[in-house]
Design a protein around this motif. Structure first.
Motif, short mmCIF file in Angstrom:
data_model
loop_
_atom_site.label_atom_id
_atom_site.label_comp_id
_atom_site.label_asym_id
_atom_site.label_seq_id
_atom_site.Cartn_x
_atom_site.Cartn_y
_atom_site.Cartn_z
N LEU A 179 0.61 -1.53 0.19
CA LEU A 179 0.00 0.13 -0.03
C LEU A 179 1.06 1.04 0.38
CD1 LEU A 179 -2.23 1.89 0.17
CD2 LEU A 179 -2.19 1.29 2.96
N GLN A 180 0.71 2.44 -0.63
CA GLN A 180 1.51 3.43 -1.10
C GLN A 180 0.30 4.43 -0.22
OE1 GLN A 180 2.84 4.40 -4.51
NE2 GLN A 180 3.33 6.38 -4.48
N LEU A 185 0.16 -3.34 -6.27
CA LEU A 185 0.16 -1.78 -5.84
C LEU A 185 -0.93 -1.03 -5.34
CD1 LEU A 185 2.18 -0.01 -3.79
CD2 LEU A 185 3.09 1.08 -5.77
N GLN A 186 -1.72 -0.98 -4.15
CA GLN A 186 -2.52 -0.21 -3.96
C GLN A 186 -1.99 1.32 -3.81
OE1 GLN A 186 -5.69 -1.27 -5.27
NE2 GLN A 186 -5.12 -3.35 -5.37
N THR A 187 -3.17 2.01 -3.43
CA THR A 187 -2.80 3.85 -2.78
C THR A 187 -3.69 4.09 -2.11
OG1 THR A 187 -3.96 4.15 -5.16
CG2 THR A 187 -1.69 4.10 -5.34
N VAL A 188 -3.73 5.26 -0.68
CA VAL A 188 -4.55 6.11 -0.14
C VAL A 188 -4.06 7.31 -1.04
CG1 VAL A 188 -5.17 6.48 1.60
CG2 VAL A 188 -5.77 3.91 1.05
N ASP A 189 -4.80 8.38 -1.16
CA ASP A 189 -4.33 9.28 -1.64
C ASP A 189 -5.12 10.91 0.06
OD1 ASP A 189 -3.86 11.97 -2.16
OD2 ASP A 189 -4.70 11.66 -3.76
N THR A 213 5.17 5.51 1.94
CA THR A 213 4.87 7.06 0.83
C THR A 213 6.79 7.12 0.30
OG1 THR A 213 6.86 8.23 2.31
CG2 THR A 213 4.25 7.79 3.37
N SER A 214 5.74 8.02 -0.85
CA SER A 214 7.14 8.04 -1.95
C SER A 214 6.01 8.84 -3.04
CB SER A 214 7.26 6.71 -2.87
OG SER A 214 8.53 6.94 -3.60
N PRO A 229 18.61 -11.35 6.74
CA PRO A 229 18.01 -12.75 6.42
C PRO A 229 17.28 -12.26 7.35
CG PRO A 229 20.14 -13.65 6.95
CD PRO A 229 19.86 -11.62 6.80
N GLN A 230 15.97 -13.01 7.51
CA GLN A 230 14.48 -13.20 8.68
C GLN A 230 13.67 -11.34 8.34
OE1 GLN A 230 15.77 -15.59 11.10
NE2 GLN A 230 14.62 -17.60 9.71
N PRO A 231 13.87 -10.47 7.96
CA PRO A 231 13.98 -9.52 8.42
C PRO A 231 11.94 -9.41 8.49
CG PRO A 231 12.85 -9.29 5.48
CD PRO A 231 13.38 -10.79 6.22
N PRO A 232 11.14 -8.48 9.66
CA PRO A 232 10.21 -8.50 9.96
C PRO A 232 9.33 -8.94 8.88
CG PRO A 232 11.35 -7.06 11.12
CD PRO A 232 12.27 -7.71 10.14
N ARG A 233 7.88 -8.72 9.22
CA ARG A 233 6.86 -9.18 7.84
C ARG A 233 5.83 -7.84 7.93
NH1 ARG A 233 2.21 -13.05 9.05
NH2 ARG A 233 1.46 -13.70 6.46
N LEU A 234 5.76 -6.76 8.34
CA LEU A 234 5.55 -5.51 8.66
C LEU A 234 6.78 -4.39 8.04
CD1 LEU A 234 2.94 -3.94 7.40
CD2 LEU A 234 2.89 -3.34 9.78
N TRP A 235 7.05 -4.06 6.65
CA TRP A 235 7.33 -2.65 6.20
C TRP A 235 6.71 -1.30 6.70
CZ3 TRP A 235 10.97 -4.85 2.23
CH2 TRP A 235 11.31 -5.96 1.88
N ILE A 236 7.20 -0.62 7.56
CA ILE A 236 6.56 1.14 7.50
C ILE A 236 7.81 1.40 6.38
CG2 ILE A 236 5.73 2.52 7.98
CD1 ILE A 236 4.21 0.93 9.45
N LEU A 237 7.86 2.61 5.45
CA LEU A 237 9.05 2.31 4.67
C LEU A 237 8.57 4.28 4.76
CD1 LEU A 237 10.11 -0.04 2.81
CD2 LEU A 237 10.59 0.53 5.04
N ASP A 238 9.54 5.49 4.91
CA ASP A 238 8.87 6.51 4.27
C ASP A 238 9.72 7.40 3.33
OD1 ASP A 238 7.34 9.20 4.42
OD2 ASP A 238 8.52 9.21 6.55
N GLU A 239 9.95 7.71 1.58
CA GLU A 239 10.13 7.99 1.59
C GLU A 239 11.37 7.01 1.06
OE1 GLU A 239 9.29 9.98 -0.72
OE2 GLU A 239 7.49 10.75 -0.44
N PRO A 240 11.59 5.28 0.74
CA PRO A 240 11.82 4.76 0.71
C PRO A 240 13.63 5.29 -0.62
CG PRO A 240 10.12 3.78 0.35
CD PRO A 240 10.27 5.31 0.30
N LEU A 241 13.18 6.02 -1.68
CA LEU A 241 13.40 5.52 -2.70
C LEU A 241 14.06 6.69 -2.78
CD1 LEU A 241 11.45 3.26 -3.74
CD2 LEU A 241 11.00 4.35 -5.86
#
Length: 222
Positions: free
Chosen positions: A39-40, A200-204, A190-191, A150-162
């Motif tokens: 989700l973006q 990929l789904q989005t919420v604006d 977010t990005s 290895p074995q990262p957590p299941r949920l990633w929350i990333l703020d402007e990772p790019l």
């Protein structure tokens, strides 16, 4: 489809509203995230994207509505959520007085895994350089290297990772996200740049701005 075959939402956001400096940023936000979903969060600067992400991680407590992880509402469900969470924000969590290897070691990585993660992000040769001597883009890669352990957590929350990544870095991160989703992981981010992810789904957040009478929206992703 029978109820047994309907994917169960792991992260649920219900009628969420957040304020900053006494001003409501958004209200009526609803979505559900299941295993394998991305989700973006979209919106112009100032619409509350970072506030939303930090609220979901438990760093911001002044909100209305409900956030549930595996059916349990926060704040009661926050410890379990954080056990399954990898959050990378604008302040990446990179300690500038340490080297990239030392930063990943601080997060619990062994040396071999840390080397492999840094190499996948093009940081070979910089593993033992102090992060304060690296560029903004290189420090961003150090932070993102946690996604390659290895074995990262299941949920990633990333703020402007790019942000601050070149084309090769963007392609590498998109591929890593895709592999994480294929393994049943979830990514919420977010990005301002387009991200190539299947499904990929989005919420604006512009749709939830409290100007006049807003209409509550409902999203379900999976």
């Amino acid at each position: 489809m029978s109820e047994a075959l309907i994917p169960q939402a792991l992260l649920e956001v219900c009628n969420l509203a957040c304020e900053r400096d006494g001003r409501t940023l958004f209200a009526g936000v609803d979505f559900a995230l299941v295993a394998g979903a991305a989700l973006q969060i979209q919106g112009a600067n100032g619409t509350g994207k970072t506030t939303l992400l930090r609220t979901l991680t438990g760093s911001v407590s002044g909100y209305r509505g409900e956030i549930r992880w595996r059916g349990r509402s926060l704040p009661g469900g926050l410890p379990a959520l954080r056990e399954s969470l990898l959050y990378i924000g604008h302040r990446e969590g990179v300690r500038r007085g340490l080297t990239p290897l030392e930063n990943l070691s601080w997060y619990g990585a062994d040396t071999a895994a840390a080397y492999r993660a840094l190499q996948q992000l093009g940081l070979q040769g910089f593993e033992d350089s102090l992060c304060q001597r690296l560029s903004a883009g290189q420090n961003r890669r150090v932070a993102l290297a946690r996604l390659y352990l290895p074995q990262p957590p299941r949920l990633w929350i990333l703020d402007e990772p790019l942000a601050a990544l070149d084309a090769d870095g963007v392609a590498s991160l998109e591929a890593r996200m895709a592999r994480h989703l294929a393994g049943g992981g979830m990514v919420l981010f977010t990005s301002h740049q387009p991200v190539a992810l299947d499904g990929l789904q989005t919420v604006d957040l512009a749709d939830f701005a409290p100007a006049g009478d807003f209409v509550e929206g409902a999203y379900a992703f999976g």
